[in-house]
Design an enzyme around this catalytic site. Structure first.
Site, PDB file in Angstrom:
ATOM      1  N   LYS A  33      55.930  41.887  45.494  1.00 51.00           N
ATOM      2  CA  LYS A  33      56.460  41.851  44.128  1.00 51.00           C
ATOM      3  C   LYS A  33      56.323  43.238  43.496  1.00 51.00           C
ATOM      4  CE  LYS A  33      51.994  40.224  42.351  1.00 51.00           C
ATOM      5  NZ  LYS A  33      51.244  39.026  41.901  1.00 51.00           N
ATOM      6  N   ARG A 129      46.072  29.985  33.495  1.00 55.43           N
ATOM      7  CA  ARG A 129      47.254  30.772  33.145  1.00 55.43           C
ATOM      8  C   ARG A 129      48.464  29.886  33.442  1.00 55.43           C
ATOM      9  NH1 ARG A 129      48.031  36.321  36.409  1.00 55.43           N
ATOM     10  NH2 ARG A 129      48.326  34.704  37.980  1.00 55.43           N
ATOM     11  N   TYR A 253      46.594  70.749  26.380  1.00 54.68           N
ATOM     12  CA  TYR A 253      46.677  70.064  25.087  1.00 54.68           C
ATOM     13  C   TYR A 253      45.293  69.679  24.577  1.00 54.68           C
ATOM     14  CZ  TYR A 253      51.726  69.410  25.528  1.00 54.68           C
ATOM     15  OH  TYR A 253      53.072  69.606  25.633  1.00 54.68           O
ATOM     16  N   MET A 301      52.673  65.563  30.598  1.00 50.19           N
ATOM     17  CA  MET A 301      53.784  64.774  31.136  1.00 50.19           C
ATOM     18  C   MET A 301      54.195  65.229  32.535  1.00 50.19           C
ATOM     19  SD  MET A 301      57.553  64.034  29.512  1.00 50.19           S
ATOM     20  CE  MET A 301      56.972  63.251  28.019  1.00 50.19           C
TER      21      MET A 301
HETATM   22  C1  LIG Z   1      50.170  38.934  42.953  1.00 46.02           C
HETATM   23  C2  LIG Z   1      49.663  37.690  43.556  1.00 46.02           C
HETATM   24  C3  LIG Z   1      48.934  37.724  44.757  1.00 46.02           C
HETATM   25  C4  LIG Z   1      48.475  39.014  45.394  1.00 46.02           C
HETATM   26  O1  LIG Z   1      47.285  39.428  44.768  1.00 46.02           O
HETATM   27  P1  LIG Z   1      46.429  40.671  45.327  1.00 46.02           P
HETATM   28  O2  LIG Z   1      45.206  40.678  44.493  1.00 46.02           O
HETATM   29  O3  LIG Z   1      47.277  41.881  45.104  1.00 46.02           O
HETATM   30  O4  LIG Z   1      46.196  40.411  46.753  1.00 46.02           O
HETATM   31  C5  LIG Z   1      48.588  36.521  45.334  1.00 46.02           C
HETATM   32  N1  LIG Z   1      48.914  35.339  44.757  1.00 46.02           N
HETATM   33  C6  LIG Z   1      49.592  35.267  43.594  1.00 46.02           C
HETATM   34  C7  LIG Z   1      49.897  33.949  43.001  1.00 46.02           C
HETATM   35  C8  LIG Z   1      49.979  36.443  42.949  1.00 46.02           C
HETATM   36  O5  LIG Z   1      50.631  36.369  41.790  1.00 46.02           O
END
Ligand SMILES: *Cc1c(COP(=O)(O)O)cnc(C)c1O
Length: 361
Positions: A33, A129, A253, A301
């Site tokens: 993702k 959640r 800065y 930046m």
């Molecule tokens: C993003 C996610 C993972 C992966 O989590 P990591 O800590 O990056 O291994 C696994 N399960 C769900 C439901 C997630 O949303």
């Protein structure tokens, strides 16, 4: 061309994937993702496609990008659908789908389908959640079975504190999960990266490694299994200017750094617009031409500054590693009061260059 770039080591990615599977003795959905946590979802999925049992993404847009690139393995939508109208595409592209809420269950029951779907039914075991409550969970199982719309159900849940290895919460969540699934004949999936690395006793037919695929530890403390991970991304750039500062002169800065001694300053083409964290303080480690050095002054930046006083050989054109095999992203994250997940996801502008030992050997 501006020398800021992110090298992506696909061989390391494959090795980390195999480690996830080896540690869990389970099938593993590679979580790609958010553009594979900034590493490029299509390229990473293609590199893993031969090995992987499947992939997991956050939404259908991400899944369709992979399908369009020719990825044919299973792809799980970790949050299922956001609108019932997605179900037609889920069916068409044979995506696997999480059901985490009653409204999704009802939409599924209402929507005519030609083929039954693979559903991952999510229990809220304590993260609070998404996910169904234990009572809803068992009811949803029965309704899914009765709907005729489901080919197979995997029971899943997600840990809130698996990265805290001495915290009892994960065990409590496991107890809730085990009670909720009593008597239900189905495969289970609980473990994300910290649970794969740190909680070997948690049962899993399917694991869901994310951050560990990219070679970063989810733990703040050193951990034995996490030390076997190989960093996938090397964020690097070059020194584009060098100046000698007398003691008492500031850099950058806000004069956030003032030279306490005569200081040789290297200016590096890397800034927060590339995703390097602006909040990394003076002292954050970097590597210059293979030698340890430190960031000084405020990250801007497009540029940041490093102390070259103890590296007389280093200068204009020196290669600077911001994170990678020598400077762990988790160390930079800790200094910047964030997590490696966010560092990777924030990668921008810097060009990604893919290295694959398999094809270059
Ligand atoms: C993003 C996610 C993972 C992966 O989590 P990591 O800590 O990056 O291994 C696994 N399960 C769900 C439901 C997630 O949303």
């Amino acid at each position: 061309m501006r020398p800021a770039r992110a090298l992506i080591d696909l061989q390391a990615l494959r090795q980390n994937y195999r480690l996830a599977r080896e540690l869990s003795s389970a099938r593993a959905l590679a979580v790609v993702k958010a553009d594979a946590y900034g590493h490029g979802a299509v390229r990473c999925a293609q590199a893993l496609d031969e090995d992987a049992d499947g992939f997991a993404v956050a939404c259908i847009e991400e899944a369709l990008e992979l399908r369009a690139a020719g990825i044919g393995k299973p792809i799980l939508l970790l949050e299922g659908f956001f609108e019932a109208s997605e179900l037609a595409l889920i069916e068409q592209h044979e995506l696997w789908c999480v059901v985490h809420s009653n409204w999704q269950l009802e939409a599924l029951e209402r929507t005519p389908l030609r083929k039954p779907l693979r559903i991952w039914l999510k229990l809220d075991s304590g993260m609070h959640r998404v996910g169904l409550s234990p009572l809803e969970f068992r009811d949803a199982w029965r309704r899914l079975q009765a709907s005729g719309k489901v080919e197979r159900i995997v029971l899943m849940s997600h840990f809130a504190r698996a990265d805290e290895l001495d915290c009892p919460r994960s065990r409590e969540q496991l107890v809730v999960f085990e009670q909720a699934r009593q008597g239900l004949q189905a495969e289970v999936s609980l473990r994300n990266s910290p649970a794969i690395l740190g909680w070997p006793e948690v049962p899993s037919d399917w694991v869901r490694p994310g951050i560990m695929l990219y070679g970063a530890s989810p733990f703040e403390q050193p951990q034995a299994q996490a030390s076997r991970l190989r960093p996938v991304m090397t964020l690097e750039s070059k020194v584009i200017s060098v100046r000698e500062l007398p003691a008492g002169e500031p850099v950058g800065y806000g004069a956030a750094f003032v030279a306490a001694r005569p200081t040789r300053v290297g200016v590096v083409a890397m800034g927060y617009a590339d995703g390097y964290p602006r909040h990394a303080p003076t002292g954050t480690p970097v590597f210059v031409d293979g030698q340890p050095a430190r960031l000084i002054g405020r990250v801007s930046m497009d540029m940041l500054t490093v102390d070259l006083s103890d590296l007389p050989q280093a200068g204009l054109g020196s290669r600077v590693e911001l994170w990678g095999p020598n400077v762990l992203a988790s160390e930079v994250a800790l200094r910047a009061e964030t997590i490696p997940y966010e560092l990777f996801c924030n990668l921008r502008r810097a060009e990604r260059i893919y290295l694959d030992a398999k094809s270059t050997n």
